[in-house]
Design a protein around this motif. Structure first.
Motif, short mmCIF file in Angstrom:
data_model
loop_
_atom_site.label_atom_id
_atom_site.label_comp_id
_atom_site.label_asym_id
_atom_site.label_seq_id
_atom_site.Cartn_x
_atom_site.Cartn_y
_atom_site.Cartn_z
N ASP A 115 0.77 -1.26 0.14
CA ASP A 115 -0.10 0.02 0.01
C ASP A 115 0.78 1.10 0.07
O ASP A 115 0.52 2.30 -0.79
CB ASP A 115 -0.95 0.12 1.35
CG ASP A 115 -1.83 -0.92 1.21
OD1 ASP A 115 -2.47 -1.36 0.18
OD2 ASP A 115 -2.27 -1.73 2.14
N ARG A 156 1.21 3.74 -2.91
CA ARG A 156 1.11 5.45 -2.80
C ARG A 156 2.22 6.08 -3.26
O ARG A 156 2.50 7.29 -3.95
CB ARG A 156 0.73 5.56 -1.26
CG ARG A 156 0.39 7.15 -1.13
CD ARG A 156 0.05 7.59 0.15
NE ARG A 156 1.28 7.33 1.04
CZ ARG A 156 1.38 6.61 2.35
NH1 ARG A 156 0.46 5.81 2.53
NH2 ARG A 156 2.67 6.59 3.15
N LYS A 206 2.62 6.38 -7.20
CA LYS A 206 1.67 7.44 -7.72
C LYS A 206 1.89 8.80 -7.41
O LYS A 206 1.83 9.72 -8.26
CB LYS A 206 0.28 7.16 -7.00
CG LYS A 206 -0.63 5.98 -7.78
CD LYS A 206 -1.73 5.72 -6.88
CE LYS A 206 -3.04 6.44 -7.65
NZ LYS A 206 -4.29 6.20 -7.20
N GLU A 207 2.56 8.98 -6.27
CA GLU A 207 3.05 10.41 -5.90
C GLU A 207 4.23 10.90 -6.60
O GLU A 207 4.22 12.11 -6.86
CB GLU A 207 3.41 10.42 -4.35
CG GLU A 207 2.24 10.50 -3.47
CD GLU A 207 2.44 10.35 -1.95
OE1 GLU A 207 4.01 10.30 -1.65
OE2 GLU A 207 1.74 10.29 -0.93
N SER A 226 -6.08 1.19 -8.39
CA SER A 226 -5.11 2.17 -8.30
C SER A 226 -5.23 3.01 -9.95
O SER A 226 -4.48 3.96 -10.06
CB SER A 226 -3.78 1.82 -7.98
OG SER A 226 -3.16 0.72 -9.13
#
Length: 105
Positions: free
Chosen positions: A32, A36, A39-40, A62
């Motif tokens: 997880d 994240r 994606k960031e 996602s």
């Protein structure tokens, strides 16, 4: 100067960046958290070397493009028996290809 301009020109045609994500580590990160972080950092494509359920579930919903590899230790088993290959795909690919699932390419 020429090299920089070429790289910048090529970068304008790229539709996103991708990374390889291996899961063999002495201190693996929580998937997880990894999703994240990806994606960031605007990484929208990932190649997995295994269809680990913890990782696949973290990628579900996602929107990231995912390519899943077959682990080397399973290649012979899957190549020798078509039924084994079908079962592996059902369990590790098809099971995640649902609405809000994993975007497997």
């Amino acid at each position: 100067g020429t090299v920089v301009m070429t790289v910048l020109t090529l970068a304008s045609f790229v539709e996103g960046f991708g990374v390889n994500w291996g899961n063999i580590a002495s201190h693996p990160l929580n998937p997880d958290i990894v999703v994240r972080m990806l994606k960031e950092n605007k990484i929208n494509k990932v190649k997995l070397f295994d269809a680990d359920s913890w990782t696949m579930n973290a990628l579900a919903g996602s929107g990231m493009e995912v390519m899943v590899g077959i682990p080397n230790n399973l290649l012979e088993t899957l190549a020798d028996d078509y039924g084994n290959a079908i079962d592996w795909v059902k369990e590790n690919i098809t099971a995640y290809m649902r609405k809000d699932g994993v975007n497997i390419k």
